[in-house]
Design an enzyme around this catalytic site. Structure first.
Site, PDB file in Angstrom:
ATOM      1  N   GLU A 128       0.804  -1.232   0.000  1.00 37.23           N
ATOM      2  CA  GLU A 128       0.000   0.000   0.000  1.00 37.23           C
ATOM      3  C   GLU A 128       0.834   1.278   0.000  1.00 37.23           C
ATOM      4  O   GLU A 128       0.538   2.219   0.750  1.00 37.23           O
ATOM      5  CB  GLU A 128      -0.969  -0.013   1.192  1.00 37.23           C
ATOM      6  CG  GLU A 128      -1.914  -1.190   1.155  1.00 37.23           C
ATOM      7  CD  GLU A 128      -2.842  -1.279   2.372  1.00 37.23           C
ATOM      8  OE1 GLU A 128      -2.822  -0.390   3.232  1.00 37.23           O
ATOM      9  OE2 GLU A 128      -3.585  -2.275   2.458  1.00 37.23           O
ATOM     10  N   ASN A 171       2.047  -5.230  -3.150  1.00 35.81           N
ATOM     11  CA  ASN A 171       0.637  -5.504  -2.848  1.00 35.81           C
ATOM     12  C   ASN A 171      -0.107  -4.196  -2.584  1.00 35.81           C
ATOM     13  O   ASN A 171       0.391  -3.336  -1.851  1.00 35.81           O
ATOM     14  CB  ASN A 171       0.595  -6.391  -1.592  1.00 35.81           C
ATOM     15  CG  ASN A 171      -0.764  -6.985  -1.290  1.00 35.81           C
ATOM     16  OD1 ASN A 171      -1.362  -7.639  -2.154  1.00 35.81           O
ATOM     17  ND2 ASN A 171      -1.267  -6.764  -0.081  1.00 35.81           N
ATOM     18  N   HIS A 208     -10.595  -5.817  -2.466  1.00 35.88           N
ATOM     19  CA  HIS A 208     -11.683  -5.566  -1.504  1.00 35.88           C
ATOM     20  C   HIS A 208     -12.791  -4.867  -2.289  1.00 35.88           C
ATOM     21  O   HIS A 208     -12.738  -3.660  -2.499  1.00 35.88           O
ATOM     22  CB  HIS A 208     -11.186  -4.686  -0.350  1.00 35.88           C
ATOM     23  CG  HIS A 208     -10.117  -5.322   0.479  1.00 35.88           C
ATOM     24  ND1 HIS A 208     -10.349  -6.425   1.281  1.00 35.88           N
ATOM     25  CD2 HIS A 208      -8.805  -5.027   0.639  1.00 35.88           C
ATOM     26  CE1 HIS A 208      -9.234  -6.768   1.900  1.00 35.88           C
ATOM     27  NE2 HIS A 208      -8.278  -5.937   1.525  1.00 35.88           N
ATOM     28  N   GLU A 236      -6.452 -10.440  -1.193  1.00 32.29           N
ATOM     29  CA  GLU A 236      -7.262 -10.172   0.016  1.00 32.29           C
ATOM     30  C   GLU A 236      -8.736 -10.087  -0.356  1.00 32.29           C
ATOM     31  O   GLU A 236      -9.469  -9.208   0.131  1.00 32.29           O
ATOM     32  CB  GLU A 236      -6.813  -8.860   0.687  1.00 32.29           C
ATOM     33  CG  GLU A 236      -5.337  -8.834   1.040  1.00 32.29           C
ATOM     34  CD  GLU A 236      -4.906  -7.569   1.793  1.00 32.29           C
ATOM     35  OE1 GLU A 236      -5.775  -6.788   2.235  1.00 32.29           O
ATOM     36  OE2 GLU A 236      -3.691  -7.366   1.925  1.00 32.29           O
ATOM     37  N   ASP A 238     -12.523  -9.946  -0.721  1.00 30.07           N
ATOM     38  CA  ASP A 238     -13.817  -9.978  -0.036  1.00 30.07           C
ATOM     39  C   ASP A 238     -14.742  -9.038  -0.797  1.00 30.07           C
ATOM     40  O   ASP A 238     -14.287  -8.093  -1.434  1.00 30.07           O
ATOM     41  CB  ASP A 238     -13.727  -9.643   1.471  1.00 30.07           C
ATOM     42  CG  ASP A 238     -12.912  -8.415   1.810  1.00 30.07           C
ATOM     43  OD1 ASP A 238     -12.736  -7.533   0.940  1.00 30.07           O
ATOM     44  OD2 ASP A 238     -12.445  -8.316   2.962  1.00 30.07           O
TER      45      ASP A 238
HETATM   46  O1  G3I Z   1      -4.642  -7.523  18.998  1.00 32.97           O
HETATM   47  C1  G3I Z   1      -5.315  -6.390  19.510  1.00 32.97           C
HETATM   48  C2  G3I Z   1      -5.971  -6.700  20.805  1.00 32.97           C
HETATM   49  O2  G3I Z   1      -4.959  -7.013  21.734  1.00 32.97           O
HETATM   50  C3  G3I Z   1      -6.797  -5.501  21.245  1.00 32.97           C
HETATM   51  O3  G3I Z   1      -7.473  -5.815  22.426  1.00 32.97           O
HETATM   52  C4  G3I Z   1      -7.813  -5.130  20.170  1.00 32.97           C
HETATM   53  C5  G3I Z   1      -8.610  -3.888  20.526  1.00 32.97           C
HETATM   54  O4  G3I Z   1      -8.898  -3.112  19.392  1.00 32.97           O
HETATM   55  O5  G3I Z   1      -7.099  -4.847  18.999  1.00 32.97           O
HETATM   56  C6  G3I Z   1      -6.361  -5.956  18.511  1.00 32.97           C
HETATM   57  O6  G3I Z   1      -5.711  -5.571  17.358  1.00 32.97           O
HETATM   58  C7  G3I Z   1      -6.508  -5.442  16.201  1.00 32.97           C
HETATM   59  C8  G3I Z   1      -5.979  -6.411  15.153  1.00 32.97           C
HETATM   60  O7  G3I Z   1      -6.670  -6.226  13.942  1.00 32.97           O
HETATM   61  C9  G3I Z   1      -6.108  -7.877  15.567  1.00 32.97           C
HETATM   62  O8  G3I Z   1      -7.464  -8.188  15.717  1.00 32.97           O
HETATM   63  C10 G3I Z   1      -6.419  -4.026  15.700  1.00 32.97           C
HETATM   64  O9  G3I Z   1      -7.047  -3.154  16.598  1.00 32.97           O
HETATM   65  C11 G3I Z   1      -7.061  -3.910  14.345  1.00 32.97           C
HETATM   66  O10 G3I Z   1      -6.790  -2.605  13.815  1.00 32.97           O
HETATM   67  C12 G3I Z   1      -6.484  -4.945  13.395  1.00 32.97           C
HETATM   68  O11 G3I Z   1      -7.180  -4.816  12.159  1.00 32.97           O
HETATM   69  C13 G3I Z   1      -6.525  -5.409  11.056  1.00 32.97           C
HETATM   70  C14 G3I Z   1      -6.237  -4.335  10.014  1.00 32.97           C
HETATM   71  O12 G3I Z   1      -5.643  -4.956   8.870  1.00 32.97           O
HETATM   72  C15 G3I Z   1      -5.295  -3.275  10.536  1.00 32.97           C
HETATM   73  O13 G3I Z   1      -4.911  -2.388   9.546  1.00 32.97           O
HETATM   74  C16 G3I Z   1      -7.444  -6.468  10.461  1.00 32.97           C
HETATM   75  O14 G3I Z   1      -7.573  -7.539  11.402  1.00 32.97           O
HETATM   76  C17 G3I Z   1      -6.863  -6.995   9.152  1.00 32.97           C
HETATM   77  O15 G3I Z   1      -7.832  -7.777   8.509  1.00 32.97           O
HETATM   78  C18 G3I Z   1      -6.537  -5.825   8.238  1.00 32.97           C
HETATM   79  O16 G3I Z   1      -5.947  -6.351   7.055  1.00 32.97           O
HETATM   80  C19 G3I Z   1      -5.569  -5.383   6.077  1.00 32.97           C
HETATM   81  C20 G3I Z   1      -4.354  -5.936   5.361  1.00 32.97           C
HETATM   82  O17 G3I Z   1      -3.346  -6.239   6.281  1.00 32.97           O
HETATM   83  C21 G3I Z   1      -3.837  -4.948   4.312  1.00 32.97           C
HETATM   84  N1  G3I Z   1      -4.893  -4.556   3.404  1.00 32.97           N
HETATM   85  C22 G3I Z   1      -6.141  -4.088   4.009  1.00 32.97           C
HETATM   86  C23 G3I Z   1      -6.650  -5.119   5.019  1.00 32.97           C
HETATM   87  C24 G3I Z   1      -7.974  -4.670   5.609  1.00 32.97           C
HETATM   88  O18 G3I Z   1      -7.837  -3.508   6.372  1.00 32.97           O
END
Ligand code: G3I
Length: 303
Positions: A128, A171, A208, A236, A238
């Protein structure tokens, strides 16, 4: 073939999913994972905030869990991701000195790739890096702002030196519609890299999509990138509301391009998705196959 992974393998492709380490113990989840998918991308576990939370202190435990699951179940891995402006710890984003940041970036790439050497089919080396909208330029980030335009090339050269066997991918999202400025920006970068011998093997189109599915030009975009001499992968996937038509169209576009080597969906059940309430995946909250599953399997040539 009767599963996504096996049907994809019949044409030399893979079918993968994003996986969260914390869900591997859920038997509904892992049963579908191991039945249907032959490629895994860690959803968060290989990102910088997890793998190097403070300078020089590396934590590969959560990612190791996923890699070892994959090894035990004959699944390959996509590594996601080495250099990204998001999920980047504050100690990196606050570096202002170019020499320091260059050495921190290269050390991160080298250490993470060395740790997983031999177990990763392809790395998202840079994720990105291009801006949304009409500029066609790189987005603002600590890497861009402190190191300048050359940071992407430097990351790929460092990655090739660290592991000459892994495929190296760029990517991004919103690069699926051919005429978009962002698509053109990435295309011009890849063309330039190939012309100058900067190591790059693949382009990941995150895909996406909204409820309408892929843009009409999607297959054109895939084949135009492939014609530069790189593999292309849907990394990715969806789709809001996950209609069978939209999934079928997406899978058929990949099947129509020889160098479209695989498709990864961004989660297993709707309840696993980051897109809360959009039901964008192939399995419902209970793990049942949705119509989009059947459309995808049949587009892969299975059933
Ligand atoms: O692990 C912590 C946890 O300890 C905490 O209690 C909780 C509270 O918010 O947060 C948890 O972390 C979260 C993490 O996912 C694991 O669940 C983060 O807040 C959350 O921001 C994070 O989101 C991820 C996101 O990337 C972050 O940018 C999504 O799961 C993940 O699907 C998403 O994936 C991205 C790709 O890497 C890149 N392309 C876009 C895609 C969708 O956004």
């Amino acid at each position: 073939s009767s599963t996504l992974g096996a049907a994809a393998a019949d044409s030399g492709r893979y079918f993968g999913t994003a996986v969260a380490a914390g869900k591997l113990g859920n038997s509904t989840y892992s049963t579908i994972l191991d039945r249907e998918f032959n490629m895994i991308t860690p959803e968060n576990e290989m990102k910088w905030d997890t793998t190097e939370p403070s300078r020089g202190n590396f934590n590969f435990g959560p990612a190791d869990q996923i890699v070892s699951h994959a090894g035990a179940h004959g699944q390959r891995m996509r590594g996601h991701t080495l250099v990204w402006h998001s999920q980047l710890p504050g100690w990196v984003s606050s570096i202002g000195d170019a020499g320091t940041l260059r050495s921190v970036m290269n050390n991160h790439i080298t250490t993470e790739m060395n740790h997983f050497k031999g177990r990763i089919y392809a790395w998202d080396v840079v994720n990105e890096a291009f801006a949304d909208g009409g500029s066609g330029q790189h987005r603002s980030s600590v890497f861009q702002n402190v190191l300048g335009n050359g940071f992407i090339e430097e990351a790929f050269r460092t990655a090739r030196s660290a592991d000459s066997s892994a495929k190296l991918c760029y990517n991004d999202y919103n690069i699926e519609n051919w005429t978009d400025a962002k698509t053109q920006g990435v295309y011009n970068m890849v063309r330039d890299f190939k012309a100058r011998g900067v190591p790059i093997d693949c382009v990941g189109l995150q895909s996406h999509f909204g409820s309408g599915g892929p843009p009409a030009s999607f297959q054109t975009t895939l084949s135009n990138f492939a014609a530069l001499g790189v593999d292309v992968q849907i990394t990715e996937l969806d789709i809001a509301q996950a209609s069978a038509t939209a999934y079928g169209n997406t899978v058929r576009a990949c099947m129509s391009v020889a160098r479209c080597t695989g498709i990864t969906v961004w989660g297993i059940r709707d309840s696993d998705s980051w897109r809360t309430g959009e039901n964008p995946l192939l399995f419902d909250n209970n793990g049942n196959k949705k119509p989009a599953y059947d459309a995808s399997l049949s587009a892969l040539g299975g059933g």
